[in-house]
Write an enzyme that holds these catalytic residues in place. Structure first.
Site, short mmCIF file in Angstrom:
data_model
loop_
_atom_site.label_atom_id
_atom_site.label_comp_id
_atom_site.label_asym_id
_atom_site.label_seq_id
_atom_site.Cartn_x
_atom_site.Cartn_y
_atom_site.Cartn_z
N GLU A 48 0.87 -1.18 0.00
CA GLU A 48 0.00 0.00 0.00
C GLU A 48 0.91 1.24 0.00
O GLU A 48 1.99 1.22 0.62
CB GLU A 48 -0.85 -0.01 1.28
N ASN A 108 -7.13 6.19 -1.48
CA ASN A 108 -6.02 5.29 -1.20
C ASN A 108 -6.23 4.10 -2.14
O ASN A 108 -7.19 3.35 -1.95
CB ASN A 108 -6.07 4.85 0.27
N LYS A 125 -9.59 2.07 -1.60
CA LYS A 125 -9.78 1.52 -0.25
C LYS A 125 -11.10 1.94 0.38
O LYS A 125 -11.44 3.13 0.42
CB LYS A 125 -8.64 2.00 0.64
N GLU A 144 -6.14 8.77 7.67
CA GLU A 144 -6.70 8.29 6.39
C GLU A 144 -8.11 8.82 6.16
O GLU A 144 -8.49 9.07 5.02
CB GLU A 144 -6.68 6.76 6.36
N CYS A 170 -4.88 -3.05 3.15
CA CYS A 170 -4.56 -2.85 4.55
C CYS A 170 -5.70 -3.14 5.53
O CYS A 170 -6.01 -4.29 5.78
CB CYS A 170 -4.00 -1.44 4.75
N ASN A 195 0.30 -0.82 5.43
CA ASN A 195 1.23 -0.06 6.28
C ASN A 195 0.62 -0.11 7.68
O ASN A 195 -0.39 0.58 7.92
CB ASN A 195 1.30 1.43 5.86
N1 ING Z 1 -3.20 0.58 8.80
C1 ING Z 1 -3.59 -0.17 9.92
C2 ING Z 1 -4.20 -1.52 9.58
O1 ING Z 1 -5.39 -1.69 9.52
C3 ING Z 1 -4.79 -0.25 12.04
C4 ING Z 1 -4.44 0.61 10.87
C5 ING Z 1 -3.81 -0.97 12.71
C6 ING Z 1 -6.08 -0.36 12.41
C7 ING Z 1 -4.16 -1.79 13.78
C8 ING Z 1 -6.46 -1.17 13.49
C9 ING Z 1 -5.48 -1.88 14.19
O2 ING Z 1 -3.40 -2.42 9.43
C10 ING Z 1 -3.86 0.90 7.68
N2 ING Z 1 -3.19 1.65 6.78
O3 ING Z 1 -5.02 0.55 7.48
#
Ligand code: ING
Length: 315
Positions: A48, A108, A125, A144, A170, A195
């Site tokens: 991503e 995204n 996304k 985001e 993601c 990411n």
């Molecule tokens: N990053 C993270 C993901 O879903 C996140 C944000 C991390 C949300 C951990 C909830 C828990 O992997 C992106 N870019 O969506």
């Protein structure tokens, strides 16, 4: 069972620093693409937002973000070489990037490019995590919801490179609906980039859970939808903010068949047998034989949890 071999590569990227140029990122992507081709891959999956640092961690105006981090055209001057090299090496690729449309809308986005270097599909996304307000007390932001619109083109599967390939991005991997909608289109492979910050800004989440939940999401989805999953991280320390690695290729059995060991540029590869998915689709996850959508309507009707519907038995 006759085999249907498909050379599947995932190219994990290490950190991209805010001061790094697109040309520097593309140079690394090209190295990984060449390694993937040398391993016999038909498709290589990049992360991503693979051209820039993960900029939603910074508070800035939309205009500043547009000027520094969005792609007004794809291919663009810095990425054209990826398409040309893909054609020369006869390898397809998935690429994630921040898309600025001609109308000025921001998504995204990821694309699927075939072995002739043609864009055969695009996905914007849908599940945007994080927040849109400034949280100055937080060690970093996750904006985001500020910088991107919710994807407006749905979840799709494309018949390309002699396979049925779906895409997501993601946070989408954490939502079971993403995978089921793709599997109901006959997906055999689902490609995604991510990411994922190593630390949570909202609560003191134990560090080990990031990798656990990442892999759990991939493995459960692969098994419950009988698909091959190819997930590519942007990893490592970007400007003092750490992102998990854990790029992985997961078989329809739910087993991890390849996993990155580093948080740097790293290629992983598997000669996937697409026929393995058929075995699961014909028996345990034969959707047409076993699913009962007439009992699933709440999944579509409700956004969040609502009143329980249970009543005492009538008779
Ligand atoms: N990053 C993270 C993901 O879903 C996140 C944000 C991390 C949300 C951990 C909830 C828990 O992997 C992106 N870019 O969506």
């Amino acid at each position: 069972m006759n085999k249907r071999p498909f050379g599947l590569a995932v190219a994990q990227l290490g950190p991209i620093q805010p001061q790094d140029t697109r040309a520097q990122a593309v140079k690394r992507l090209l190295e990984l693409m060449k390694e993937a081709a040398s391993r016999g891959a038909r498709l290589v999956v990049f992360p991503e937002m693979a051209l820039t640092t993960f900029f939603p961690r910074y508070w800035m105006t939309e205009q500043e973000a547009i000027e520094r981090y969005f792609e007004p055209t794809m291919p663009g001057p810095d990425t054209q070489i990826l398409f040309e090299t893909a054609r020369q090496l006869n390898i397809g690729f998935y690429l994630g990037y921040a898309e600025l449309t001609q109308e000025g809308r921001r998504f995204n986005t990821c694309i699927m490019v075939d072995q002739q270097g043609n864009i055969v599909g695009r996905y914007r996304k849908i599940h945007l995590p994080g927040h849109s307000d400034h949280k100055p007390a937080a060690p970093f932001q996750h904006l985001e919801k500020k910088f991107f619109e919710i994807g407006n083109e749905g979840f799709h599967v494309w018949e390309t490179m002699q396979a049925k390939i779906g895409m997501c991005l993601c946070n989408d991997r954490r939502w079971t609906e993403t995978w089921r909608v793709l599997a109901l289109q006959g997906a055999e492979i689902v490609a995604l980039g991510y990411n994922t910050p190593s630390f949570n800004i909202h609560w003191d989440e134990p560090g080990h859970l990031r990798m656990f939940h990442h892999l759990l999401s991939l493995q459960a989805a692969a098994y419950q939808n009988a698909v091959w999953v190819a997930a590519a991280a942007k990893a490592g320390n970007e400007d003092g903010n750490h992102l998990i690695g854990g790029s992985a290729i997961v078989a329809p059995s739910g087993e991890i068949v390849a996993q990155a060991q580093s948080v740097d540029d790293e290629l992983i590869y598997c000669l996937a047998d697409l026929a393995l998915g058929d075995a699961f689709k014909q028996h345990i996850f034969n959707f047409a034989a076993h699913r009962r959508p007439e009992h699933y309507q709440l999944i579509v009707e409700r956004v969040g949890p609502g009143a329980p519907l249970g009543k005492p038995p009538q008779s």
